[in-house]
Structure formats: structure tokens, C-alpha cells
Design an enzyme around this catalytic site. Structure first.
Site, PDB file in Angstrom:
ATOM      1  N   GLY A  21      27.906 -12.152  -5.884  1.00  0.00           N
ATOM      2  CA  GLY A  21      26.814 -11.502  -5.409  1.00  0.00           C
ATOM      3  C   GLY A  21      25.589 -11.818  -6.160  1.00  0.00           C
ATOM      4  O   GLY A  21      24.675 -10.865  -6.042  1.00  0.00           O
ATOM      5  N   HIS A 111      22.712 -23.466  -0.889  1.00  0.00           N
ATOM      6  CA  HIS A 111      23.810 -24.760  -1.381  1.00  0.00           C
ATOM      7  C   HIS A 111      23.278 -25.123  -2.834  1.00  0.00           C
ATOM      8  O   HIS A 111      22.223 -25.719  -3.008  1.00  0.00           O
ATOM      9  CB  HIS A 111      24.053 -25.656  -0.273  1.00  0.00           C
ATOM     10  CG  HIS A 111      25.134 -26.630  -0.741  1.00  0.00           C
ATOM     11  ND1 HIS A 111      26.357 -26.277  -0.670  1.00  0.00           N
ATOM     12  CD2 HIS A 111      24.933 -27.598  -1.310  1.00  0.00           C
ATOM     13  CE1 HIS A 111      27.139 -27.325  -0.949  1.00  0.00           C
ATOM     14  NE2 HIS A 111      26.367 -28.108  -1.483  1.00  0.00           N
ATOM     15  N   ASP A 147      27.660 -27.537   5.635  1.00  0.00           N
ATOM     16  CA  ASP A 147      26.384 -27.790   5.015  1.00  0.00           C
ATOM     17  C   ASP A 147      25.572 -28.915   5.574  1.00  0.00           C
ATOM     18  O   ASP A 147      25.103 -29.644   4.859  1.00  0.00           O
ATOM     19  CB  ASP A 147      26.530 -28.053   3.317  1.00  0.00           C
ATOM     20  CG  ASP A 147      27.756 -26.920   2.717  1.00  0.00           C
ATOM     21  OD1 ASP A 147      27.183 -26.042   3.112  1.00  0.00           O
ATOM     22  OD2 ASP A 147      28.443 -27.475   2.088  1.00  0.00           O
ATOM     23  N   GLU A 176      18.331 -20.837  -7.505  1.00  0.00           N
ATOM     24  CA  GLU A 176      18.926 -20.290  -6.230  1.00  0.00           C
ATOM     25  C   GLU A 176      18.220 -18.981  -6.187  1.00  0.00           C
ATOM     26  O   GLU A 176      17.678 -18.448  -5.166  1.00  0.00           O
ATOM     27  CB  GLU A 176      20.356 -20.404  -6.233  1.00  0.00           C
ATOM     28  CG  GLU A 176      21.028 -21.384  -6.035  1.00  0.00           C
ATOM     29  CD  GLU A 176      22.529 -21.096  -6.097  1.00  0.00           C
ATOM     30  OE1 GLU A 176      23.125 -19.984  -6.486  1.00  0.00           O
ATOM     31  OE2 GLU A 176      23.475 -22.009  -5.688  1.00  0.00           O
TER      32      GLU A 176
HETATM   33  C1  GRF Z   1      26.147 -19.836  -5.407  1.00  0.00           C
HETATM   34  O1  GRF Z   1      26.248 -21.027  -6.669  1.00  0.00           O
HETATM   35  C2  GRF Z   1      26.213 -20.605  -4.178  1.00  0.00           C
HETATM   36  O2  GRF Z   1      25.161 -21.808  -4.127  1.00  0.00           O
HETATM   37  C3  GRF Z   1      27.589 -20.953  -3.902  1.00  0.00           C
HETATM   38  O3  GRF Z   1      28.139 -19.858  -4.275  1.00  0.00           O
HETATM   39  C4  GRF Z   1      27.479 -19.449  -5.510  1.00  0.00           C
HETATM   40  C5  GRF Z   1      27.489 -17.814  -5.155  1.00  0.00           C
HETATM   41  O4  GRF Z   1      27.007 -16.992  -6.186  1.00  0.00           O
HETATM   42  N1  GRF Z   1      27.671 -21.481  -2.536  1.00  0.00           N
HETATM   43  P1  GRF Z   1      26.860 -15.580  -6.081  1.00  0.00           P
HETATM   44  O5  GRF Z   1      28.011 -14.752  -5.383  1.00  0.00           O
HETATM   45  O6  GRF Z   1      25.543 -15.497  -5.323  1.00  0.00           O
HETATM   46  O7  GRF Z   1      26.696 -15.073  -7.797  1.00  0.00           O
END
Ligand code: GRF
Length: 200
Positions: A21, A111, A147, A176
Site C-alpha cells: 500500500g 502499472h 494491462d 508511481e
Molecule cells: C506497485 O509497484 C504497482 O505498480 C504494482 O504493484 C506494486 C504495489 O505496490 N502493480 P504498493 O502496494 O502500492 O506498495
């Protein structure tokens, strides 16, 4: 699409997460008062994301996959509709969603690659295995494919000599954590046009 939200009438979003998360944490930190996270759901009871949500006084729920994804997604959709959710944000939700959900509510996903390159799990490892010199982050609308939905925003991330999976994933996640909240803010400001097929 969606609508221009205001602090008096914020965009109601739900976040779905399976893991630690960190993207949820960045949404909590970076979204302004035009967006309200009204629920966090997971397919895993042990997802750390659920604890983060509870710490932030956000309602949580668990929807395990079970034997039939469509049945799970109908229950999840009912939960979202009950909470008047206008946008669903996948933040590390590591399962496909069926048309029972994605045909009825707008859903976006973050993603860890420049789609259409490296769809699916562990995209950073796929990029390393392919010998790529660059990968990145994509935020896209979600359809029932893996995706495959329409892309909203992308940001490149360099792959450096000597990178291992952990180092590259960390560099990707830092991107991200900025790109996903930015796209949600733009959606709430009605600055993203939804292509045909994305439910209103
Ligand atoms: C992220 O790197 C996302 O891109 C991938 O899963 C990961 C989740 O990370 N699909 P988090 O749970 O938000 O730390």
C-alpha cells in the site's frame, strides 16, 4: 469525464490494493480536498494497505477471489455502488477484474512499465530480463484484459548498470507515487477525457 469536483463535493474514490500500500500512502498524502477516499478494499486479508486505511479512518473490506471472479466482482461492485464511488483506483491490486466491474464503473490502474511493454506481474523483472535500458510507469483505464486499457499518462524510468530487481522497483515506485495522485487530481478536475467504452 467524471465531473469537476470541488472541496464541497469531492470526487468519491475507492482504492483496491493487494500489498504494502505504498501507493495508497502517497494518495493519502498527496490528494487535495477535491478527492475523498471513501473505501479501501483488498483481495487479501493480510494486505498492509488495509492497516494503512484503518489508521487513516477509512472503511475497509476484503473480497477474496474465490472460485468465481464474476461473483466476487458483483459483490465488490455492490459495495462500491453503496458507497457512491465515482472512480476506482487500483494501487497494486494483483488480480484481473471482470466485466461485472469494469463495464459499470471507471477504473484506473498504475502499472510499473511503459505499456504495452511488459504487462503482467513483476514488470520491473521482465524489463531487466529483456536487457532494456529504460522502463517506466503507466496509469491507464482498466478493461477486462491484462494491462490493456487506454493509457492516460506515462513516465519513463532509466535502467542503470548494475540495477537489480529491488533497486529498479524502488526507482519505479518513486515515480508511481507522483504519477498516480497526479492523474487522480486531473480526473477530479475534469481534465482527462475518457475514450469510448470507459463507463461514465
Ligand atoms: C506497485 O509497484 C504497482 O505498480 C504494482 O504493484 C506494486 C504495489 O505496490 N502493480 P504498493 O502496494 O502500492 O506498495
Amino acid at each position: 469525464m467524471i465531473r469537476a469536483a470541488t472541496p464541497d463535493d469531492p470526487l468519491r474514490i475507492a482504492v483496491l490494493a493487494s500489498g504494502t500500500g505504498s501507493n495508497l500512502a502517497s494518495l493519502l498524502e498527496r490528494l487535495d480536498d477535491t478527492v475523498s477516499i471513501v473505501g479501501v478494499a483488498s483481495n487479501r486479508a493480510d494486505a498492509i494497505a488495509l492497516r494503512r486505511a484503518q489508521d487513516a479512518d477509512i472503511e475497509t473490506a476484503i473480497f477474496p477471489r474465490g472460485e468465481d471472479w464474476a461473483v466476487r466482482d458483483r459483490a465488490l461492485r455492490a459495495w462500491l455502488v453503496e458507497r457512491r464511488v465515482e472512480l476506482v483506483v487500483l494501487a497494486g491490486f494483483l488480480e484481473l477484474l471482470t466485466t461485472e466491474l469494469v463495464d459499470h464503473l471507471p477504473v484506473i490502474n498504475v502499472h510499473p512499465s511503459l505499456l504495452p511493454a511488459f504487462p503482467g506481474l513483476k514488470a520491473w523483472q521482465q524489463a531487466l530480463d529483456a536487457g532494456a535500458t529504460e522502463t517506466g510507469v503507466t496509469v491507464h483505464f482498466v478493461d477486462a484484459g491484462l494491462d490493456t486499457g487506454p493509457i492516460i499518462a506515462q513516465e519513463p524510468v532509466p535502467i542503470r548498470e548494475g540495477d537489480d530487481a529491488a533497486a529498479l522497483h524502488l526507482r519505479i515506485q518513486a515515480v508511481e507515487h507522483l504519477l498516480l495522485p497526479d492523474v487522480v487530481r486531473r480526473l477530479a478536475a475534469n481534465q482527462v477525457s475518457a475514450p469510448a467504452g470507459v463507463p461514465a
